[in-house]
Structure formats: C-alpha cells, structure tokens
Design a protein around this motif. Structure first.
Motif, PDB file in Angstrom:
ATOM      1  N   GLU A 199       0.186   3.848   7.426  1.00 28.86           N
ATOM      2  CA  GLU A 199      -1.068   3.207   7.816  1.00 28.86           C
ATOM      3  C   GLU A 199      -2.215   4.213   7.930  1.00 28.86           C
ATOM      4  OE1 GLU A 199      -1.523  -0.041   8.146  1.00 28.86           O
ATOM      5  OE2 GLU A 199       0.553  -0.354   7.533  1.00 28.86           O
TER       6      GLU A 199
ATOM      7  N   THR B 285       1.358   7.590  -6.911  1.00 24.48           N
ATOM      8  CA  THR B 285       1.713   6.168  -6.926  1.00 24.48           C
ATOM      9  C   THR B 285       1.675   5.650  -8.360  1.00 24.48           C
ATOM     10  OG1 THR B 285      -0.524   5.265  -6.713  1.00 24.48           O
ATOM     11  CG2 THR B 285       0.614   5.878  -4.669  1.00 24.48           C
TER      12      THR B 285
ATOM     13  N   HIS C  35       6.091   1.106   1.097  1.00 27.50           N
ATOM     14  CA  HIS C  35       4.972   0.161   1.016  1.00 27.50           C
ATOM     15  C   HIS C  35       3.687   0.841   1.477  1.00 27.50           C
ATOM     16  CE1 HIS C  35       7.876  -3.041   0.329  1.00 27.50           C
ATOM     17  NE2 HIS C  35       8.547  -2.609   1.379  1.00 27.50           N
ATOM     18  N   LEU C  36       2.907   1.273   0.512  1.00 28.91           N
ATOM     19  CA  LEU C  36       1.611   1.880   0.802  1.00 28.91           C
ATOM     20  C   LEU C  36       0.514   0.924   0.352  1.00 28.91           C
ATOM     21  CD1 LEU C  36      -0.013   4.449   1.668  1.00 28.91           C
ATOM     22  CD2 LEU C  36      -0.018   5.079  -0.761  1.00 28.91           C
ATOM     23  N   LYS C  37      -0.406   0.583   1.245  1.00 33.88           N
ATOM     24  CA  LYS C  37      -1.497  -0.316   0.883  1.00 33.88           C
ATOM     25  C   LYS C  37      -2.336   0.331  -0.210  1.00 33.88           C
ATOM     26  CE  LYS C  37      -2.208  -3.162   5.007  1.00 33.88           C
ATOM     27  NZ  LYS C  37      -3.201  -3.605   6.021  1.00 33.88           N
ATOM     28  N   THR C  38      -2.612  -0.442  -1.252  1.00 35.75           N
ATOM     29  CA  THR C  38      -3.393   0.084  -2.361  1.00 35.75           C
ATOM     30  C   THR C  38      -4.868   0.163  -2.035  1.00 35.75           C
ATOM     31  OG1 THR C  38      -3.570  -2.136  -3.306  1.00 35.75           O
ATOM     32  CG2 THR C  38      -1.750  -0.763  -4.062  1.00 35.75           C
TER      33      THR C  38
ATOM     34  N   THR D 130       0.776  -3.829  -1.751  1.00 36.29           N
ATOM     35  CA  THR D 130       1.319  -2.498  -1.490  1.00 36.29           C
ATOM     36  C   THR D 130       2.034  -2.011  -2.742  1.00 36.29           C
ATOM     37  OG1 THR D 130       3.460  -3.308  -0.670  1.00 36.29           O
ATOM     38  CG2 THR D 130       1.675  -3.045   0.952  1.00 36.29           C
ATOM     39  N   ARG D 131       2.293  -0.721  -2.767  1.00 37.13           N
ATOM     40  CA  ARG D 131       3.092  -0.136  -3.847  1.00 37.13           C
ATOM     41  C   ARG D 131       3.816   1.081  -3.277  1.00 37.13           C
ATOM     42  NH1 ARG D 131      -1.672   2.191  -7.756  1.00 37.13           N
ATOM     43  NH2 ARG D 131      -2.172  -0.042  -7.740  1.00 37.13           N
TER      44      ARG D 131
END
Length: 287
Positions: free
Chosen positions: A16, A52, A97-100, A109-110
C-alpha cells in the motif's frame, strides 16, 4: 577463496505504500509497449528496482515474468527462508497484488517484483592483475554453479545479468529459468543469438552445456574487451557453429584452456558442468 555471505533477509515493503515513493520509470520503449514496467525508487537512502507486467498484452513477456516470480517465490515460501536463501539472489520481495494506480478506485492490481539495486560487475579488465581476473571468473562460475546445483539452468545468461552488491557477485533476470530435469525445445523468442550455443541453432533444448557456452562467450568478450558482431540470425549461427576461434590478448592467454572447454562447438566436448570449469581455472597458476 569466496567469502561466506551473511544471512540474507527478504525485503518487506508494504504494497500500500509503494505509490508514496518517487517511482522513476526506466522501461525501454519497446518493453513498455509489451506491458513491461520497470521503475527505480529510493527508500531510506537505499535504491531499489520495481518490476511489473501487464496481463493480456504480450504472451511471451507475461510468461517470462510469471516464471521469474514463481522462481523467487519458491524461496520466499521456504521455512526459515532467510537462512536457506541461495547466495546468488539479491534481496527481493514478491508482491502478489500491487495497485496499478494509487488514485484508481477500480481495484486493479498486478504482481510485482522488488530487487535491491546492484552495480554492473564485468567492467574493463585490461589493467586488472591476473589474480584478480581469476578471482572474478571464479566468483561468476560459483553463482552459476549454485544455480545448477539447485536443479536449474538460467537459460538466458548475459553479461548484464551478473551484478555486484555489497562486494559480492549476484545473478539476476530469471525469466527463462528452467529445471534441468525438464528440458524444453528452444523457443525463438527466449534466446539471444549472441550467446546461443551451436546446438541451439539446430533447435536443441537448453541444457547445462548451453549455459556454460553462454558464460564462455561472456568471459571471452570480457577478457578481450571486444563484442562479437554479426548482421543477422544466420550470421550468428555461422559464427557460433563454424567461425568462432578463441584468440586472446597475450596478457590473458593463460585462460585459453578454460575458454576452450566452455566454448567447444560440439556439446559432447564441452565441459559437462561448472565444477569442471572451476577445476580447470583453479589449476592455472597466475601471479
């Protein structure tokens, strides 16, 4: 002698918080069109890379990225992972899960990979003493040997994939890594002609011996200070399969036996493993 490395901890960034950092896009234009994003950022005076890959943009890029994440994740998931981490891996973190887009409410997310920043390793060796050159070659052989001992081949060795971090040698970019016990047929998009062993031009699968050959090319270019050149794929095939002759400057001629064993055109005449290459190098008496 290669020094023992201190226990290496996994990086532990909060997903986050990533977008609160000053992310600087470093992606090459072509890679960006294929959905790849590479950023650099700084945290507490330390530098890191964030990598990513967007889904459903380029199948080859996505498959390679997911393959690399899976490779790293297996070691992150091991009990007592900090003490069992292979020595050749930089400090890393896999984020599922990283917010794009931090401002987006879509929840997209990716997955992402974070690595500690490391410096280039194989710079000009023309003024290095022979004993330092020998030590560098041994250190590079050591990290590849570790990878092979764990049951993997890198399958995409290049000079830029060897880096230095806190005065140690590390290996990066595991997008094409594959298990030694599960050879695969060569895919045209997963091999770089500059480093391809002769048998790969005949559609043979990658093996320990093709890793050794690629490493031999890396050593050859480093020791000579010159890059091999070819106009196209066919010219690269001709160079590796027929034309390549090992010609070293006089001051590093002592390493010709090592390169001859690594760059034998016929796989059966090449070193069978990295251990054999290291033993060959250790027998060379340099001052």
């Amino acid at each position: 002698m290669i020094p023992r490395k201190k226990k290496q901890n996994l990086l532990q960034f909060d997903a986050e918080d990533i977008h609160s950092f000053d992310l600087i896009l470093k992606t090459k234009p072509q890679s960006l069109t294929f959905g790849r994003s590479l950023f650099s950022f700084e945290y507490r005076r330390q530098h890191y890379w964030l990598k990513t890959q967007a889904g459903n943009v380029n199948q080859s890029y996505e498959a390679g990225f997911l393959n690399e994440l899976a490779f790293y994740q297996q070691y992150a998931d091991q009990p007592n992972s900090s003490s069992t981490m292979p020595d050749f891996l930089l400090p890393f973190q896999v984020i599922a899960h990283l917010k794009t887009d931090a401002q987006s409410e879509s929840g997209r997310t990716r997955p992402a990979l974070i690595l500690s920043h490391a410096d280039s390793l194989l710079s000009d060796c023309s003024t290095m003493p022979l004993n330092e050159i020998k030590e560098m070659l041994l250190n590079v052989l050591h990290v590849v040997d570790q990878l092979h001992q764990l049951g993997w081949i890198h399958a995409d060795l290049k000079q830029e994939h060897f880096v230095q971090y806190q005065q140690r040698v590390y290996l990066i970019d595991f997008e094409q890594v594959q298990e030694i016990s599960s050879p695969q047929e060569l895919q045209s998009l997963t091999a770089t002609p500059r480093y391809m062993a002769p048998e790969l031009f005949h559609a043979a699968g990658k093996t320990v011996q093709s890793d050794i050959y690629a490493l031999g090319i890396i050593f050859y270019e480093w020791l000579t200070g010159q890059r091999l050149t070819a106009e196209n794929y066919q010219d690269w095939a001709y160079l590796h399969c027929q034309r390549l002759n090992i010609e070293l400057p006089e001051h590093v001629l002592i390493f010709k036996k090592l390169l001859s064993g690594m760059l034998a055109k016929q796989k059966e005449r090449r070193f069978t493993d990295i251990y054999t290459a290291k033993q060959c190098l250790l027998t060379e008496n340099v001052q």
